[in-house]
Design an enzyme around this catalytic site. Structure first.
Site, PDB file in Angstrom:
ATOM      1  N   GLU A 271       0.858  -1.264  -0.088  1.00  0.00           N
ATOM      2  CA  GLU A 271      -0.182   0.050   0.052  1.00  0.00           C
ATOM      3  C   GLU A 271       0.648   1.432   0.094  1.00  0.00           C
ATOM      4  O   GLU A 271       0.529   2.156  -0.624  1.00  0.00           O
ATOM      5  CB  GLU A 271      -1.021   0.074   1.168  1.00  0.00           C
ATOM      6  CG  GLU A 271      -2.132  -1.416   1.123  1.00  0.00           C
ATOM      7  CD  GLU A 271      -2.659  -1.388  -0.208  1.00  0.00           C
ATOM      8  OE1 GLU A 271      -2.966  -0.428  -0.737  1.00  0.00           O
ATOM      9  OE2 GLU A 271      -3.001  -2.417  -0.482  1.00  0.00           O
ATOM     10  N   HIS A 274       1.583   2.368  -3.312  1.00  0.00           N
ATOM     11  CA  HIS A 274       0.308   3.222  -4.131  1.00  0.00           C
ATOM     12  C   HIS A 274       0.695   4.750  -3.605  1.00  0.00           C
ATOM     13  O   HIS A 274       0.267   5.342  -4.104  1.00  0.00           O
ATOM     14  CB  HIS A 274      -0.983   2.719  -3.653  1.00  0.00           C
ATOM     15  CG  HIS A 274      -1.407   1.299  -4.314  1.00  0.00           C
ATOM     16  ND1 HIS A 274      -1.118   0.937  -5.645  1.00  0.00           N
ATOM     17  CD2 HIS A 274      -2.013   0.228  -3.892  1.00  0.00           C
ATOM     18  CE1 HIS A 274      -1.678  -0.055  -5.950  1.00  0.00           C
ATOM     19  NE2 HIS A 274      -1.857  -0.660  -4.938  1.00  0.00           N
TER      20      HIS A 274
HETATM   21 ZN   LIG Z   1      -2.604  -2.506  -4.710  1.00  0.00          ZN
END
Ligand SMILES: [Zn+2]
Ligand SMILES: *[C@@H]1O[C@H](CO)[C@@H](O)[C@H](O)[C@H]1NC(C)=O
Ligand SMILES: *[C@@H]1O[C@H](CO)[C@@H](O)[C@H](O)[C@H]1NC(C)=O
Ligand SMILES: *[C@@H]1O[C@H](CO)[C@@H](O)[C@H](O)[C@H]1NC(C)=O
Ligand SMILES: *[C@@H]1O[C@H](CO)[C@@H](O)[C@H](O)[C@H]1NC(C)=O
Ligand SMILES: [Zn+2]
Length: 314
Positions: A271, A274
């Site tokens: 994450e 991202h």
């Molecule tokens: Zn992802």
């Protein structure tokens, strides 16, 4: 510890269903609860084995919903989006999905496709606004000089390549008030790993953090609802400069590799990718690969690091 209690209750409930004599279970548990331990999606998708263009099998709308959720489909017509008609648009979306996951792009819902779709994954769509950034393509490898070397990349970016401005290489992170104390260290270790491999530095801040991490369950108001235990999405995060990163509180989380649980640090590594601007990678060994199996741990690999270098031109 609330984040552990709910999956525990779910687990005990599952054991109860499995062990209870069927007559007894029927009296005490509403029949709809049978899908509790295999998501409704998993139940339907397995019945779609062999489906292809022209089929009108019950449950095809679940396949449409899955592909729409992860960016492969967008029907302008609501009726078409929710019916069980395997049309041209759906066939094309299935083929794109198969290409992105190295499955023969037959447009047929085969075993490999079912197995990939029923593996827990990150909730961030693979395709945003219709541009398939996961498609393998030759990129101009900027760090190799102005002449450039063309390489085929597995990593991807978000549509429009959003990223942190060049002046912002130090980012602070913070946790929502309900964040379990013992989940802080695994997330901090994940930030440390990204720091060792990129030009970014990270530090924890009590207020006004650039990146904010929390646990949520179900629909939590950011347009990307979670789907309960054993559903298809287990966490998500937003592209720069948003900074939000959410774990699904209904999953079972662990510190390290624990059978049936998701490792907090592994998911944080994904994450954070991202949060820095990486999309999903086609390389199964990359941390940015969308599917995250329970019970395992994973680290950054060369593809992830190359992706950041390419995005930030360093
Ligand atoms: Zn992802
Ligand atoms: C799909 O349609 C074909 C006919 O074109 C039929 O033979 C097949 O049973 C259908 N498959 C499913 C899973 O419904
Ligand atoms: C939507 O699709 C359905 C089924 O294909 C069709 O009957 C209907 O006319 C369409 N509606 C619009 C507004 O295009
Ligand atoms: C998608 O495209 C529209 C119009 O081009 C834009 O306004 C919107 O911000 C984009 N959404 C994302 C998530 O990139
Ligand atoms: C992309 O990933 C595949 C495995 O999924 C690997 O064989 C290939 O070498 C990778 N390409 C690059 C440029 O890293
Ligand atoms: Zn969220």
């Amino acid at each position: 510890m609330a984040f552990k209690i709910f999956p525990l209750i779910s687990f005990l409930f599952l054991i109860f269903i499995l062990l209870a004599p069927s007559g007894h279970a029927k009296r005490s548990i509403p029949s709809g609860k049978k899908t509790f331990f295999a998501s409704a999606f998993e139940y339907f998708i397995k019945k779609l084995k062999g489906c292809h263009k022209g089929n009108t099998t019950k449950g095809i709308h679940e396949l449409k919903a899955y592909l729409e959720k992860f960016g492969y489909l967008r029907y302008p017509n609501k009726t078409q989006a929710t019916d069980d008609d395997f049309d041209d648009i759906l066939e094309s979306a299935v083929k794109t999905y198969q290409e992105n996951y190295h499955i023969k792009p037959s447009g047929i819902v085969d075993d490999e496709t079912i197995s990939k779709m029923t593996t827990p994954r990150c909730g961030v769509p693979d395709i945003i606004n219709g541009t398939n950034y996961m498609h393998p393509r030759h990129r101009n490898h900027k760090s190799s000089g102005s002449s450039g070397v063309h390489v085929v990349s597995n990593y991807s970016f978000f549509d429009g390549e959003p990223k942190w401005p060049p002046s912002k290489t130090h980012l602070t992170y913070g946790f929502l008030p309900n964040f379990p104390a013992n989940a802080v260290a695994p997330v901090a270790r994940a930030f440390q790993k990204w720091q060792s491999s990129t030009h970014f530095t990270f530090a924890r801040a009590q207020t006004n953090a650039d990146l904010v991490i929390g646990f949520y369950r179900g629909d939590h108001g950011d347009g990307a609802p979670f789907d309960g235990p054993l559903g298809d999405s287990i966490a998500h995060a937003f592209a720069p400069p948003d900074g939000r990163f959410h774990y699904d509180a209904d999953e079972t989380w662990s510190i390290g590799a624990v059978a049936g649980a998701f490792d907090l640090e592994t998911v944080a590594l994904h994450e954070i990718g991202h949060l820095l601007g990486l999309g999903h990678s086609m390389d199964e060994a990359a941390i940015m690969y969308a599917m995250i199996g329970a019970g395992g741990i994973k680290n950054l690999n060369a593809d992830d690091i190359q992706g950041i270098r390419d995005l930030y031109n360093i």
